[in-house]
Motif scaffolding. Structure first.
Motif, PDB file in Angstrom:
ATOM      1  N   GLU A 130      -2.727 -31.331   1.572  1.00 18.04           N
ATOM      2  CA  GLU A 130      -2.598 -31.632   3.001  1.00 18.04           C
ATOM      3  C   GLU A 130      -3.633 -32.643   3.492  1.00 18.04           C
ATOM      4  O   GLU A 130      -3.289 -33.614   4.169  1.00 18.04           O
ATOM      5  CB  GLU A 130      -2.706 -30.361   3.831  1.00 18.04           C
ATOM      6  CG  GLU A 130      -2.493 -30.648   5.322  1.00 18.04           C
ATOM      7  CD  GLU A 130      -2.851 -29.461   6.200  1.00 18.04           C
ATOM      8  OE1 GLU A 130      -2.227 -29.335   7.261  1.00 18.04           O
ATOM      9  OE2 GLU A 130      -3.740 -28.681   5.826  1.00 18.04           O
ATOM     10  N   SER A 131      -4.896 -32.451   3.152  1.00 19.12           N
ATOM     11  CA  SER A 131      -5.934 -33.355   3.672  1.00 19.12           C
ATOM     12  C   SER A 131      -5.729 -34.777   3.163  1.00 19.12           C
ATOM     13  O   SER A 131      -5.985 -35.748   3.885  1.00 19.12           O
ATOM     14  CB  SER A 131      -7.336 -32.847   3.323  1.00 19.12           C
ATOM     15  OG  SER A 131      -7.523 -32.843   1.927  1.00 19.12           O
ATOM     16  N   ASP A 132      -5.244 -34.913   1.930  1.00 15.52           N
ATOM     17  CA  ASP A 132      -4.961 -36.245   1.390  1.00 15.52           C
ATOM     18  C   ASP A 132      -3.851 -36.917   2.190  1.00 15.52           C
ATOM     19  O   ASP A 132      -3.932 -38.110   2.527  1.00 15.52           O
ATOM     20  CB  ASP A 132      -4.563 -36.125  -0.083  1.00 15.52           C
ATOM     21  CG  ASP A 132      -4.258 -37.484  -0.694  1.00 15.52           C
ATOM     22  OD1 ASP A 132      -5.094 -38.409  -0.526  1.00 15.52           O
ATOM     23  OD2 ASP A 132      -3.189 -37.628  -1.328  1.00 15.52           O
ATOM     24  N   TYR A 133      -2.810 -36.156   2.529  1.00 15.58           N
ATOM     25  CA  TYR A 133      -1.715 -36.712   3.318  1.00 15.58           C
ATOM     26  C   TYR A 133      -2.174 -37.078   4.741  1.00 15.58           C
ATOM     27  O   TYR A 133      -1.769 -38.109   5.279  1.00 15.58           O
ATOM     28  CB  TYR A 133      -0.541 -35.739   3.380  1.00 15.58           C
ATOM     29  CG  TYR A 133       0.327 -35.774   2.152  1.00 15.58           C
ATOM     30  CD1 TYR A 133       0.826 -36.979   1.667  1.00 15.58           C
ATOM     31  CD2 TYR A 133       0.668 -34.607   1.486  1.00 15.58           C
ATOM     32  CE1 TYR A 133       1.637 -37.015   0.542  1.00 15.58           C
ATOM     33  CE2 TYR A 133       1.482 -34.630   0.364  1.00 15.58           C
ATOM     34  CZ  TYR A 133       1.962 -35.842  -0.102  1.00 15.58           C
ATOM     35  OH  TYR A 133       2.757 -35.893  -1.216  1.00 15.58           O
ATOM     36  N   ILE A 134      -3.014 -36.245   5.312  1.00 17.78           N
ATOM     37  CA  ILE A 134      -3.530 -36.548   6.653  1.00 17.78           C
ATOM     38  C   ILE A 134      -4.350 -37.836   6.617  1.00 17.78           C
ATOM     39  O   ILE A 134      -4.200 -38.706   7.483  1.00 17.78           O
ATOM     40  CB  ILE A 134      -4.368 -35.364   7.194  1.00 17.78           C
ATOM     41  CG1 ILE A 134      -3.452 -34.185   7.513  1.00 17.78           C
ATOM     42  CG2 ILE A 134      -5.162 -35.775   8.437  1.00 17.78           C
ATOM     43  CD1 ILE A 134      -4.173 -32.893   7.860  1.00 17.78           C
ATOM     44  N   ASP A 135      -5.187 -37.991   5.588  1.00 23.04           N
ATOM     45  CA  ASP A 135      -5.976 -39.217   5.433  1.00 23.04           C
ATOM     46  C   ASP A 135      -5.067 -40.435   5.285  1.00 23.04           C
ATOM     47  O   ASP A 135      -5.298 -41.478   5.899  1.00 23.04           O
ATOM     48  CB  ASP A 135      -6.911 -39.119   4.224  1.00 23.04           C
ATOM     49  CG  ASP A 135      -8.083 -38.184   4.467  1.00 23.04           C
ATOM     50  OD1 ASP A 135      -8.341 -37.850   5.650  1.00 23.04           O
ATOM     51  OD2 ASP A 135      -8.731 -37.776   3.481  1.00 23.04           O
ATOM     52  N   GLN A 136      -4.036 -40.307   4.447  1.00 23.91           N
ATOM     53  CA  GLN A 136      -3.099 -41.419   4.254  1.00 23.91           C
ATOM     54  C   GLN A 136      -2.426 -41.801   5.575  1.00 23.91           C
ATOM     55  O   GLN A 136      -2.284 -42.986   5.892  1.00 23.91           O
ATOM     56  CB  GLN A 136      -2.037 -41.045   3.231  1.00 23.91           C
ATOM     57  CG  GLN A 136      -2.512 -41.016   1.802  1.00 23.91           C
ATOM     58  CD  GLN A 136      -1.377 -40.682   0.858  1.00 23.91           C
ATOM     59  OE1 GLN A 136      -0.352 -41.365   0.843  1.00 23.91           O
ATOM     60  NE2 GLN A 136      -1.545 -39.612   0.074  1.00 23.91           N
ATOM     61  N   TYR A 137      -2.019 -40.796   6.327  1.00 24.47           N
ATOM     62  CA  TYR A 137      -1.341 -41.026   7.608  1.00 24.47           C
ATOM     63  C   TYR A 137      -2.237 -41.810   8.569  1.00 24.47           C
ATOM     64  O   TYR A 137      -1.837 -42.843   9.112  1.00 24.47           O
ATOM     65  CB  TYR A 137      -0.942 -39.676   8.218  1.00 24.47           C
ATOM     66  CG  TYR A 137      -0.334 -39.747   9.597  1.00 24.47           C
ATOM     67  CD1 TYR A 137       0.940 -40.271   9.794  1.00 24.47           C
ATOM     68  CD2 TYR A 137      -1.027 -39.260  10.704  1.00 24.47           C
ATOM     69  CE1 TYR A 137       1.511 -40.313  11.058  1.00 24.47           C
ATOM     70  CE2 TYR A 137      -0.462 -39.293  11.969  1.00 24.47           C
ATOM     71  CZ  TYR A 137       0.800 -39.827  12.137  1.00 24.47           C
ATOM     72  OH  TYR A 137       1.358 -39.878  13.394  1.00 24.47           O
TER      73      TYR A 137
END
Length: 197
Positions: free
Chosen positions: A121-128
């Motif tokens: 999740e945190s990786d996806y939030i960073d990417q977003y």
């Protein structure tokens, strides 16, 4: 599932960016048509002055064409300052990157366990947020509302949807450009048909 809600947020942002892209593209196209027809109208009005036997009418029309030419120059400068092409590219590229991110998240929602999703999740939030920062140009609230109105599960009423469509297809700048394009043409036609030259 764990990532599903966030993937919906990414999807909605992506839809709003593509809506903004289409809106800006339509305004760019309409502005080019308006500028072209307005230029042609100035030439048409100048020809009326040349064909007129009345010297006073010719003088008035010449002054009028100078005023219109000045307006056209100002309009051209204004339109070039709006940077429609750059904004279009920005919205479209951002939408494409968000689409890629959404597809990856959607795949993970379907295939990964909830524990694996939590780790990602945190990786996806960073990417977003990196994508949003990279393009640094937000869509308008209208783009978002219009994009949301297109979903089949939208709770928006018929009147609200109709109002958004009227704004999207007619009112927001589009009407201004078509007025700039059509009014001089209508005036020339009226003058030639009813006043004579």
């Amino acid at each position: 599932m764990y990532l599903e809600e966030f993937s919906n947020t990414v999807y909605k942002t992506m839809c709003a960016r593509f809506t903004a892209f289409r809106r800006v593209k339509r305004n760019r196209d309409a502005s080019k048509v308006a500028e072209t027809l307005f230029s042609a109208s100035i030439i048409g009005i100048s020809l009326i002055a040349l064909m007129s036997n009345n010297l006073e009418v010719s003088k008035n029309i010449s002054v009028f064409t100078i005023i219109l030419s000045t307006f056209l120059l100002s309009l051209s400068l204004l339109l070039s300052g709006l940077s429609y092409d750059k904004r279009m590219d920005n919205y479209h590229a951002c939408g494409n990157e968000l689409n890629r991110l959404y597809r990856n998240m959607h795949h993970d929602v379907k295939t990964l366990t909830e524990e694996e999703q939590k780790r990602k999740e945190s990786d996806y939030i960073d990417q977003y947020f990196n994508i949003l920062n990279k393009y640094n140009q937000n869509h308008t609230s209208f783009d978002y509302e219009y994009a949301m109105s297109l979903f089949s599960d939208s709770t928006m009423g018929i009147v609200s949807r109709l109002w958004l469509k009227i704004r999207y297809y007619i009112l927001d700048m589009y009407l201004v450009y078509w007025s700039i394009a059509i009014v001089p043409v209508v005036w020339i036609a009226w003058y030639c048909l009813y006043k004579g030259v």
